[in-house]
Enzyme design. Sequence first.
Site, PDB file in Angstrom:
ATOM      1  N   PRO A   2      -5.057  -7.374  -0.731  1.00 48.14           N
ATOM      2  CA  PRO A   2      -4.925  -8.582  -0.834  1.00 48.14           C
ATOM      3  C   PRO A   2      -3.497  -9.043  -0.137  1.00 48.14           C
ATOM      4  O   PRO A   2      -2.511  -8.488  -0.517  1.00 48.14           O
ATOM      5  CB  PRO A   2      -4.774  -9.152  -2.301  1.00 48.14           C
ATOM      6  N   GLU A   3      -3.286  -9.913   0.718  1.00 40.95           N
ATOM      7  CA  GLU A   3      -2.062 -10.223   1.394  1.00 40.95           C
ATOM      8  C   GLU A   3      -1.724 -11.577   0.871  1.00 40.95           C
ATOM      9  O   GLU A   3      -2.174 -12.169   0.276  1.00 40.95           O
ATOM     10  CB  GLU A   3      -2.313 -10.165   2.958  1.00 40.95           C
ATOM     11  N   HIS A  90     -13.367  -0.649 -14.624  1.00 38.55           N
ATOM     12  CA  HIS A  90     -12.131  -0.817 -14.075  1.00 38.55           C
ATOM     13  C   HIS A  90     -11.447  -1.991 -14.527  1.00 38.55           C
ATOM     14  O   HIS A  90     -10.544  -2.598 -14.131  1.00 38.55           O
ATOM     15  CB  HIS A  90     -11.944  -0.801 -12.618  1.00 38.55           C
ATOM     16  N   ARG A 109      -8.468   1.223  -7.873  1.00 38.70           N
ATOM     17  CA  ARG A 109      -7.580   2.013  -7.593  1.00 38.70           C
ATOM     18  C   ARG A 109      -6.308   2.507  -8.186  1.00 38.70           C
ATOM     19  O   ARG A 109      -5.538   3.382  -8.173  1.00 38.70           O
ATOM     20  CB  ARG A 109      -7.338   2.098  -6.044  1.00 38.70           C
TER      21      ARG A 109
END
Length: 271
Positions: A2-3, A90, A109
């Site tokens: 995500p930016e 997750h 992650r």
Amino acid sequence: MPELPEVEVCRLGISPHIKHQKVTDVVVRHRQLRWPIPQEVHSIVGQNVLSVSRRSKYLLLEFATGTLVIHLGMSGTIRVISVDTPLAKHDHFDLVFAEQKVLRLNDPRRFGAVLWLADHQDEQGLFSKLGPEPLDDEFGEGYLFQKAQKKRVPIKSFLMNNKVVVGVGNIYANEALFIAGIMPTAIAGEISEQRYNRLTAIIKEVLAAAIAQGGTTLKDFTQADGRPGYFAQKLLVYGRSGKPCVNCQTTLEEVRQSNRSSVFCPQCQSE
């Protein structure tokens, strides 16, 4: 990853559902993310969310006694869903609210972060060295040119340095440099002030357009099966290596810079 536009759309998506709401429980299922989730996060039980803001790619949830900081890392997503929504793999962190809603962080992650700034003090120095927000007035004409003086690094690396300006990640650096007609390998200190001023305006336009486009996905932040944090983008060069340039039909080329992909048009962009 995500930016800035994705994180800003995330802020817009969750804010109406949690602002002024009381936290009734904090659930930590996996404490070890990028940094360990501090025990102090449990202190916000019984407190209301006063505001939801953003600094760079960090989401900031302000409470009376401090600020909860959330970073999505490389693959994290965040949603506001019903408290009885089944857990997914997750799902590491929940903020449970009085109206049976839960803000849930999913991070496959585990490169994201949940941190606590007691009394709103940034003792870890997360924000002290960050450059200006690209959509703020501080990031204006003359700024990049001044910062670039005597810099011998490639312009793309210069733009992605958070000490210079925050949030111009790989995707949007590629896009802005293409529109500005500047090669990603051009040396930062050799670019004229006129070209920098045009690049500054283009960065603002590219990011603002991405945020506006992402606004169509705001409903995803309240859907259990949604994939919030990402949205379809109309990209001109990023991810299009080997395809024709949208302007001149020349085949787009790719180079690696600091383990990141830089795609450019050898005809439309120059040093």
